[in-house]
Enzyme design. Structure first.
Site, short mmCIF file in Angstrom:
data_model
loop_
_atom_site.label_atom_id
_atom_site.label_comp_id
_atom_site.label_asym_id
_atom_site.label_seq_id
_atom_site.Cartn_x
_atom_site.Cartn_y
_atom_site.Cartn_z
CD GLU A 423 102.19 66.22 141.37
OE1 GLU A 423 102.72 65.58 142.29
OE2 GLU A 423 101.67 67.35 141.54
CD GLU A 500 97.48 68.03 142.58
OE1 GLU A 500 97.22 66.96 141.99
OE2 GLU A 500 98.31 68.10 143.51
#
Length: 809
Positions: A423, A500
């Site tokens: 991220e 994820e």
């Protein structure tokens, strides 16, 4: 490369016959520790007699009480950090004066500085990287030497999860000849050719060896390579012609070997080979390295997903942070093995090391136990996520850190891909293009055999600059399950991986009714905390609550399992972990994301995955059966290997139900009546499994169950003892909250206690622990002596329990 200390006896005899001169010493014992700062502590004559003596690995933060006032607050598990010093005095005989000496650290959190005999060796800010220092120029052979290490974890917050503090991974002292293999200099690539493409399954192994010479003169040597199977049988042997190493020179030597009728490494049968590399001068062995490898092939296909040994395999993975529950960040082989055993029984076949390189022992275990591993490098690049995180060190250190990660881990058969970040905020602007290309190039320069990904939180390709770099081999998407079925439309020709997923919440043993109302908790808001939560900081264990950016477990898995082109996923997360206790603020101090709680007790959704991810028969019935008379209770059943389930209450059938094509559980809504709830699964009319839950009375007794009745007397091995509160008939009491006092006799200590409750703020080292939902955990560690360890658990008003554990050599 991993130099292993326990090698096959046949190999050991072979090596001893030639008297190898490389020595690797466990350097973990007899360290001195000071919590606090003293600028003079680096000096060899400093008086450390009053410092605490301990054995590494060591995490000083986990030894303290949870607190709302520490600077890390919930970002770091609400445990203190600070500055600490370590010192060790050691002696090397004068007979070793012709050797080179280095010290290897597997990880220090964080910002470490190291001195030898007062000489400054250097700084390493990254807390997750393995590194080494050459000690040879500063060692006093035949005299006492002093290593001093300063660890600075005082700048907080620097992590979004619990990091731990100190020399929390293993340390080694390595002696070698001056003509030797480079550190991490052996690179083994092993490819599997199955019988569809050859006359028999064949393994192709290439060994590339980096060599150096610091003797002061040219050295002519030979490189011998031996390969042994798991039974110790020699299956290949070759020796090179003479190699001349110039003084102060380096060389690389490549060897190709064929292994006929090979046994492939797989997640179901993780067969490993040992590659023995011998650097020889005549009959003298100058250096020797044993590398564990597995022969397998891995590939992705944009339409058909992932293939292991040319067989399709859905990646059924979980994300794992590095803490070990009540042990904190301090590495322990048995603690990691227990976590993997629990995951393996669930059907998990892959681990993502979120969001940093793991301890090397984790990869050793994954090699042995059959897990694929995505090793991840960074949680941020130049743009920070926390005030004092790695962003400020990225420019100076990212290349060396990334290279060291790949060089250390590239021989593991379990490691099937690399991730350059999680991220990363550069995905939202054009700097992500340049940086992604650079980082992938660094990885590929050291290992071109594995794909590289980055876990992307921006799903839209038009807005994602890391994707637009076209550097990634695999598109790793975090969350955004709503676009997965349209992945090929948005990313034509690209490979999908759910890097994820979920972020579903649960507290073991707590159930919110009704259960068929799924909701986001917290709602999408800058606060990221729940506004109307439960006063006891719990979240329902029905699969009905998730963070606004994620989904329930069932929602995403239903999509992933449906399409071949969706190669698999990594659930956030396998275990609850310290820190990041969303959706609640303090006093919540650990996460709610885990399929398994912090103590290692499975939550109910564990059995949903087990029913989907394994072929063994599963029948899981929940919740407990202690409610108010007449209360409507949602009864869930997870099952597989059956056509139907029939539910009974006190012998009366409540009906037979079948799962539809899109169902992952069955639901009955039942008015509560005390007694026994029974589920029966059947296939073709024949009974498969039966599960019963009975209404429990008042707490009457304690029961103890150890996962290991015998442990090794090495001072490191563990036995995990599960405590349950039962009524006078032996039924578990689901709401028991008894205060337990643990005590121990014999050659063992209580290394930690826990109960899995995310808002228990008592120190995880406390021998006194309140039960949560009728359960608690004690972790027993041997002291290094043999004998019988007796653990007693007692609580006011109920029968105590004693369990014996043997510590043996």
């Amino acid at each position: 490369m991993k130099i292993i200390s326990r090698i096959n006896s046949l190999i050991l005899l072979c090596l001893l016959a030639f008297q190898p001169l490389l020595a690797q010493t466990d350097f973990n014992s007899n360290w001195k520790f000071l919590l606090g700062d003293d600028s003079l502590a680096s000096q060899p004559k400093y008086n450390d007699t009053k410092w605490r003596q301990l054995t590494l690995p060591h995490d000083w933060s986990i030894e303290h009480n949870f607190s709302a006032t520490v600077p890390a607050t919930t970002q770091g598990g609400a445990l203190p950090a600070g500055i600490g010093w370590y010192r060790k005095t050691f002696l090397l005989p004068a007979s070793n004066a012709d050797k080179e000496v280095r010290i290897e650290f597997d990880g220090i959190y964080r910002d470490s500085e190291v001195w030898i005999n007062g000489h400054y060796l250097g700084r390493r800010p990254n807390g997750y990287i393995s590194f080494a220092y050459e000690l040879s120029p500063y060692i006093r052979f035949g005299e006492k030497n002093v290593i001093a290490v300063r660890v600075d974890n005082s700048r907080q917050p620097n992590s979004r999860w619990y990091s731990g503090s100190g020399i929390y991974r293993n340390v080694r002292l390595v002696l070698s000849n001056k003509a030797a293999f480079d550190r991490n200099g052996i690179f083994v690539t092993a490819d599997y050719k199955n019988a569809a493409t050859t006359t028999m399954p064949t393994g192709v192994i290439q060994v590339r060896a980096g060599l150096h010479n610091h003797t002061g003169a040219a050295v002519t040597c030979q490189l011998q390579t031996k390969i042994y199977d798991a039974a110790g049988k020699l299956v290949a042997d070759t020796i090179s012609r003479n190699i001349t190493l110039p003084d102060k020179g380096q060389a690389t030597q490549a060897t190709m070997m064929l292994i006929p009728n090979v046994k492939a490494w797989s997640v179901d049968d993780p067969h490993c080979y040992q590659v023995v590399s011998l650097l020889m001068k005549g009959l003298q062995i100058l250096d020797s390295v044993v590398t564990v490898t597995g022969i397998r092939s891995c590939r992705f296909n944009s339409e058909k997903g992932f293939f292991l040994n040319e067989q399709p395999l859905k990646i059924k993975g979980v994300c794992m942070h590095h803490d070990l529950g009540a042990l904190g960040a301090a590495v322990n082989m048995r603690a990691m093995e227990r976590q993997l055993e629990i995951l393996k029984a669930m059907g998990c076949n892959a681990i993502r090391t979120a969001h940093n390189p793991p301890a090397p022992e984790l990869l050793d275990l994954c090699d042995k136990m059959g897990f694929l591993v995505m090793v991840e490098a960074f949680d941020m690049w130049k743009k920070k996520k926390n005030k004092f995180d790695y962003y400020s060190d990225f420019d100076a250190w990212h290349k060396e850190d990334l290279e060291d990660m790949v060089l250390r881990d590239r021989n593991h058969p379990s490691v099937f891909m690399w991730s350059i970040g999680n991220e990363i905020r550069e995905q939202f602007d054009s700097t992500g293009i340049t940086l992604a290309k650079e980082l992938v190039a660094i990885v590929k320069a050291k290992d071109s055999t594995r794909p590289v990904t980055c876990a992307l939180s921006e799903w839209n390709p038009a807005k994602n600059f890391i994707y637009q770099s076209h550097a990634l081999d695999v598109i790793g998407l975090n969350y955004h399950h709503e676009v997965y079925e349209d992945f090929r439309k948005y990313y034509p020709g690209e490979i999908f991986l759910g890097s994820e997923n979920m972020s579903a919440f649960a507290t073991r043993g707590h159930y919110g009714l009704p259960s068929d109302s799924a909701y986001f908790w917290p709602a999408k808001s800058p606060q990221k905390i729940v506004e109307n939560g439960n006063p006891d900081y719990t979240v329902s264990a029905y699969d009905q609550v998730s963070a606004y950016w994620g989904s329930t477990h069932e929602t995403t898995w239903k999509i992933i399992r449906k399409h071949d082109y969706l190669s698999g996923l990594f659930v956030w997360s396998g275990f609850d972990f310290l820190g990041e206790p969303i959706p609640y603020p303090w006093p919540a101090r650990s996460s709610y994301y885990g399929i398994i709680d912090l103590a290692g007790f499975p939550k109910d959704v564990y059995y949903m995955y087990q029913s989907e991810w394994t072929s063994k028969p599963v029948l899981h019935l929940f919740p407990h059966w202690n409610w108010q008379p007449g209360q409507l209770v949602d009864v869930w059943v997870y099952y597989n290997n059956a056509d139907e389930v029939e539910l009974f209450l006190n012998g009366t059938s409540l009906g037979v139900k079948h799962k539809g094509p899109d169902d992952l559980h069955l639901l009955w809504r039942v008015p509560f009546t005390a007694g026994t709830l029974k589920a029966v699964s059947r296939k073709n009319g024949q009974q498969v499994l039966v599960k019963e839950i009975s209404t429990a009375g008042a707490p009457a007794a304690i029961t103890l169950q150890a996962d290991h009745q015998t442990i090794k007397a090495d001072g490191r091995d563990l036995s995990y003892v599960t405590l349950r509160i039962t009524d006078d008939k032996g039924h578990p009491v689901p709401d028991a909250a008894n205060q337990i006092q643990f005590s121990i006799e014999g050659p063992g200590i209580i290394a930690g206690t826990d109960n899995g409750y995310q808002a228990d703020t008592i120190s995880l080292k406390s021998p006194s622990r309140q039960c949560w939902k009728g359960m608690a955990l004690a972790i027993i560690q041997g002291t290094g002596k043999t004998g019988t360890i007796r653990l007693k658990a007692s609580s006011t008003g109920i029968r105590p329990a004693i369990i014996s554990i043997r510590a043996e050599k």
